[in-house]
Write a protein that holds these residues in place. Structure first.
Motif, PDB file in Angstrom:
ATOM      1  N   SER B 148       0.839  -1.342   0.154  1.00 32.93           N
ATOM      2  CA  SER B 148       0.044  -0.034   0.037  1.00 32.93           C
ATOM      3  C   SER B 148       0.874   1.336   0.110  1.00 32.93           C
ATOM      4  CB  SER B 148      -0.873  -0.038   1.295  1.00 32.93           C
ATOM      5  OG  SER B 148      -1.463  -1.291   1.431  1.00 32.93           O
ATOM      6  N   TYR B 160      -9.813 -10.713  -7.223  1.00 32.61           N
ATOM      7  CA  TYR B 160      -9.931  -9.379  -7.231  1.00 32.61           C
ATOM      8  C   TYR B 160     -11.113  -9.440  -8.261  1.00 32.61           C
ATOM      9  CZ  TYR B 160      -6.417  -8.509  -3.730  1.00 32.61           C
ATOM     10  OH  TYR B 160      -5.677  -8.566  -2.494  1.00 32.61           O
ATOM     11  N   LEU B 163     -14.776  -8.718  -7.523  1.00 36.60           N
ATOM     12  CA  LEU B 163     -15.263  -7.966  -6.648  1.00 36.60           C
ATOM     13  C   LEU B 163     -15.720  -6.729  -7.736  1.00 36.60           C
ATOM     14  CD1 LEU B 163     -12.018  -7.329  -4.525  1.00 36.60           C
ATOM     15  CD2 LEU B 163     -14.233  -8.070  -3.741  1.00 36.60           C
ATOM     16  N   PRO B 164     -16.743  -6.056  -7.057  1.00 36.41           N
ATOM     17  CA  PRO B 164     -17.350  -4.913  -7.828  1.00 36.41           C
ATOM     18  C   PRO B 164     -16.138  -4.049  -8.398  1.00 36.41           C
ATOM     19  CG  PRO B 164     -18.291  -5.000  -5.880  1.00 36.41           C
ATOM     20  CD  PRO B 164     -17.450  -6.109  -5.762  1.00 36.41           C
ATOM     21  N   ASP B 165     -16.434  -3.381  -9.692  1.00 39.69           N
ATOM     22  CA  ASP B 165     -15.234  -2.863 -10.355  1.00 39.69           C
ATOM     23  C   ASP B 165     -14.308  -1.619  -9.405  1.00 39.69           C
ATOM     24  OD1 ASP B 165     -15.564  -3.667 -12.624  1.00 39.69           O
ATOM     25  OD2 ASP B 165     -16.908  -2.045 -13.646  1.00 39.69           O
ATOM     26  N   GLY B 166     -15.331  -0.550  -8.544  1.00 45.31           N
ATOM     27  CA  GLY B 166     -14.279   0.285  -7.787  1.00 45.31           C
ATOM     28  C   GLY B 166     -13.534  -0.566  -6.588  1.00 45.31           C
ATOM     29  N   TRP B 167     -14.228  -1.813  -5.984  1.00 42.88           N
ATOM     30  CA  TRP B 167     -13.481  -2.258  -4.790  1.00 42.88           C
ATOM     31  C   TRP B 167     -12.256  -3.130  -5.615  1.00 42.88           C
ATOM     32  CZ3 TRP B 167     -13.730  -1.687  -0.066  1.00 42.88           C
ATOM     33  CH2 TRP B 167     -14.790  -1.027   0.425  1.00 42.88           C
ATOM     34  N   ALA B 168     -12.405  -3.708  -6.827  1.00 41.01           N
ATOM     35  CA  ALA B 168     -11.549  -4.620  -7.546  1.00 41.01           C
ATOM     36  C   ALA B 168     -10.302  -3.716  -7.832  1.00 41.01           C
ATOM     37  CB  ALA B 168     -12.009  -5.040  -9.005  1.00 41.01           C
ATOM     38  N   THR B 169     -10.307  -2.473  -8.392  1.00 40.31           N
ATOM     39  CA  THR B 169      -9.362  -1.656  -8.512  1.00 40.31           C
ATOM     40  C   THR B 169      -8.620  -1.271  -7.459  1.00 40.31           C
ATOM     41  OG1 THR B 169     -10.779  -0.894 -10.402  1.00 40.31           O
ATOM     42  CG2 THR B 169      -8.635   0.452  -9.917  1.00 40.31           C
ATOM     43  N   PHE B 170      -9.219  -0.669  -6.252  1.00 38.39           N
ATOM     44  CA  PHE B 170      -8.727  -0.290  -4.920  1.00 38.39           C
ATOM     45  C   PHE B 170      -7.803  -1.647  -4.481  1.00 38.39           C
ATOM     46  CE2 PHE B 170      -9.074  -0.707  -0.156  1.00 38.39           C
ATOM     47  CZ  PHE B 170      -8.670   0.560  -0.022  1.00 38.39           C
ATOM     48  N   PHE B 171      -8.434  -2.795  -4.294  1.00 38.17           N
ATOM     49  CA  PHE B 171      -7.697  -3.814  -3.920  1.00 38.17           C
ATOM     50  C   PHE B 171      -6.452  -4.362  -4.877  1.00 38.17           C
ATOM     51  CE2 PHE B 171     -10.801  -4.497  -0.913  1.00 38.17           C
ATOM     52  CZ  PHE B 171     -10.448  -5.327  -0.055  1.00 38.17           C
ATOM     53  N   TYR B 174      -3.889  -1.416  -4.081  1.00 40.78           N
ATOM     54  CA  TYR B 174      -3.338  -1.424  -2.611  1.00 40.78           C
ATOM     55  C   TYR B 174      -3.107  -2.666  -2.049  1.00 40.78           C
ATOM     56  CZ  TYR B 174      -4.280   3.627  -3.261  1.00 40.78           C
ATOM     57  OH  TYR B 174      -4.117   4.840  -3.781  1.00 40.78           O
TER      58      TYR B 174
END
Lengths: 493, 175
Positions: B148, B160, B163-171, B174
């Protein structure tokens, strides 16, 4: 002078301060944990520093390198277990003082001695820089070839009683560095038709395996030690007054550390053994050594802490690392396209001064931190050994996987881990392999580069510098063989 | 800095290294090339040969040194074999390590690290709830610091993608 002042500009950057704090305090903590040591920490952190600004990455690693020995004195004095291998001599007098209820005095004396050694060597380095800047550009390929050879010879003969195996491991390291595609004729060497061997063995993979993963195995397979910490009673100033009383010992030991640090392949061990013997030789009460003599702590701690800064001289001036830790740092320089060697002192002198100044600040921060935080560090020493093994193995993954995200690298690292584990169990040295790898590469390159000017073998040593270095090699070998002969005579009589 | 006395495993180590060197020496003609018309000093074969000859020479002298101090007795032979088998003990941890490396591109760095730390801590003999939480916290801390904050290059997990798009990118970025 102007350059020295302008290089202070780096301290206007917040990220430099973060690097100094992380490196110095992290180094003390790592040094205080027996079984970890700066080599493991630097090997793990090395790939993480590749993405950083050169001065930041190198400052973090320098911080760990320069401060680990401060922390290593704590378990050496309190529980008779050196935090880093080079604190071993501190146990002789340090632990004896602890048994006499003088633990606080011994610890603060170790801190002040380390501080003296550290600052002394940096000042020596600053004063020597103008001389190095003049001499370093005079080094040609043949001179650097001879200097690398000197490093290899010294690392072999400095492993007394293990010279033969050290020699074999040096050549093993040199051989590893030849595996893969060579860069002149682009032919394969010892790849056994395996595509993953084409790029050879990465230094980091070998380093992490031999130092970190092997240590994780040692800790995981071993048992936890139960340690009881002695209480720290007394004033913090006691050690300082001892240092003032024995200032001659501190200065001689620091000077010895600087001299030994400059010579490639020698390092902390010999520096402190020589200093310890000199301190005993000039002491009014030599019989106290090993039984709680303050001069003993001063000699070993001042000498070993004077080495890191001095070891930067052959690294920065010639690109020749003197021991494993500077060999690791060499790879950081290369990644950032800063090529240590004669050119560095001509083109990037401000960078060099920036490093020196960072080292001074690191020593000051460490000293302040230790004077106020020692009691908290005592808790860290008690971390269970096998859990440390779990952590080192997990951290080693970061070190090796981030290189290329390669499973093959990780497997190679694990194989070198098993090899290092066997070496450690047999009490055989690891450093010759690393120096063989690094210096072997340098030697092959310089050997080829110097061919244009070579007609006979004598041409390698007919330059003033290469001739002088060759003479040093011959003298070192003669002294070594003479001491073996003397030992043999003593045994047979 | 050194040791003078014989230690169990010395002989078997010396013999193993010598055997490896001999195999490598024999492989020189097949594993390196010789270019006609190129001077010896520029031959790619020269340097590895020099290294292997040096290794063989020191290895031979070391083996002789060990052999001279080695008195063949049944107990000592057993000691050599015991030491040899002890070098294989880390293989169990190598297996866990490789499993961990294999799982990262699938389960992601965070989940793999948490599993690796907690299970290896249990395997290391720490069975208390406190150590379980300490192992999770250590693993989590390492992921936060390296992935991170320092953004080291570690492949993101295939998991990942679910996961939903926003969460996938975040994970992926980081963790």
């Amino acid at each position: 002078m102007e350059l020295i002042l302008s290089s202070f500009d780096i301290f206007l950057r917040w990220d430099v301060w973060v690097a100094i704090l992380v490196g110095s305090i992290g180094g003390v903590i790592i040094g205080a944990i027996p079984g970890v040591g700066p080599a493991v920490a630097i090997a793990i952190l090395l790939p993480a520093t590749y993405s950083m600004d050169p001065i930041i990455g190198i400052t973090v690693l320098l911080g760990i390198y320069g401060s680990a020995m401060y922390g290593g004195a704590i378990p050496a004095i309190l529980i008779n277990t050196p935090g880093t291998p080079v604190n071993a001599l501190t146990t002789y007098d340090g632990y004896s003082m602890t048994k006499d209820n003088k633990a606080r005095r011994a610890i603060t004396l170790a801190y002040w001695s380390s501080f003296t050694g550290g600052i002394f060597s940096i000042i020596a380095l600053i004063f020597m820089t103008s001389l190095i800047a003049k001499v370093a550009p005079l080094f040609g390929s043949r001179d650097i070839l001879m200097a690398a050879l000197l490093g290899l010879v010294l690392v072999v003969i400095s492993h007394r009683k293990q010279t033969l195996i050290a020699g074999m491991l040096v050549f093993f390291g040199m051989f590893i560095s030849t595996i893969g595609m060579e860069s002149v004729k682009y032919s394969k060497r010892f790849t056994f038709d395996q595509s993953w061997l084409l790029s050879g063995f990465d230094l980091i993979t070998v380093l992490l395996g031999l130092f970190a993963v092997s240590q994780a195995f040692i800790l995981l397979i071993g048992n936890d030690r139960r340690v009881s910490m002695p209480s720290l009673k007394g004033k913090k100033s006691e050690g300082f007054f001892d240092l003032i009383k024995y200032k001659t010992v501190a200065l001689i030991s620091s000077a010895m550390g600087v001299i030994m640090g400059i010579i490639p392949g020698v390092g902390e061990f010999l520096a402190q053994f020589f200093s310890y013997n000199i301190a005993r030789g000039i002491s009014d009460k030599p019989e106290r050594f090993g039984k709680g003599a303050p001069e003993g702590i001063i000699a070993s701690e001042a000498a070993n802490n004077a080495v890191p800064a001095a070891a930067m001289i052959p690294l920065l001036a010639l690109g020749i690392p003197g021991e494993a830790l500077t060999a690791m740092m060499l790879s950081v320089f290369y990644v950032h396209n800063i090529i240590p060697g004669p050119d560095l002192f001509v083109r990037h002198l401000d960078f060099v001064y920036g490093l020196y100044e960072s080292l001074i600040v690191i020593n000051i921060i460490v000293m302040i931190f230790l004077l106020f935080a020692t009691k908290y560090l005592l808790k860290i020493i008690q971390i269970p050994q096998r859990f440390l093994g779990v952590s080192i193995l997990g951290l080693s993954f970061v070190g090796v996987y981030t290189l290329r995200n390669s499973m093959i690298d990780c497997i190679m690292c694990a194989v070198f881990g098993i090899f290092g584990y066997a070496l450690k169990r047999l009490n055989l040295p690891i450093v010759p392999i690393i120096l063989g790898m690094v210096l072997g590469t340098i030697m092959e390159q310089r050997f080829r580069a110097s061919q244009a000017r070579i007609d006979t073998l004598f041409d390698y040593i007919n330059r003033p510098i290469s001739g002088t270095i060759f003479a040093i090699i011959v003298i070192a070998l003669l002294i070594h063989f003479w001491s073996i002969w003397r030992q043999y005579r003593r045994k047979t009589n | 800095m050194g040791r003078e006395e014989y230690q169990a495993g010395d002989l078997v180590f010396a013999m193993l290294m010598l055997f490896i060197v001999l195999v490598l020496l024999v492989s020189i003609p097949f594993e390196t090339k010789w270019f006609d018309g190129v001077p010896l000093v520029k031959q790619p074969r020269l340097w590895p040969t020099f290294c292997l000859v040096g290794m063989a020479l020191f290895g031979l002298l070391y083996s002789i040194q060990i052999w001279r101090s080695y008195k063949i007795q049944l107990g000592q032979v057993q000691g050599e074999l015991n030491e040899l088998s002890s070098w294989l003990r880390p293989l169990e941890f190598v297996f866990y390590f490789v499993l961990y490396v294999w799982s990262v591109p699938l389960a992601g760095y965070l989940l793999s690290t948490l599993l690796f730390f907690s299970l290896l801590t249990i395997r290391a003999g720490y069975r208390t709830l406190l150590m379980f939480w300490v192992s999770l916290a250590t693993g989590f801390g390492i992921v936060i610091v390296f992935k991170s904050l320092l953004q080291v290059k570690i492949a993101s997990g295939a998991i990942y993608d679910y996961l939903p798009d926003g969460w996938a990118t975040f994970f992926m970025i980081y963790f």
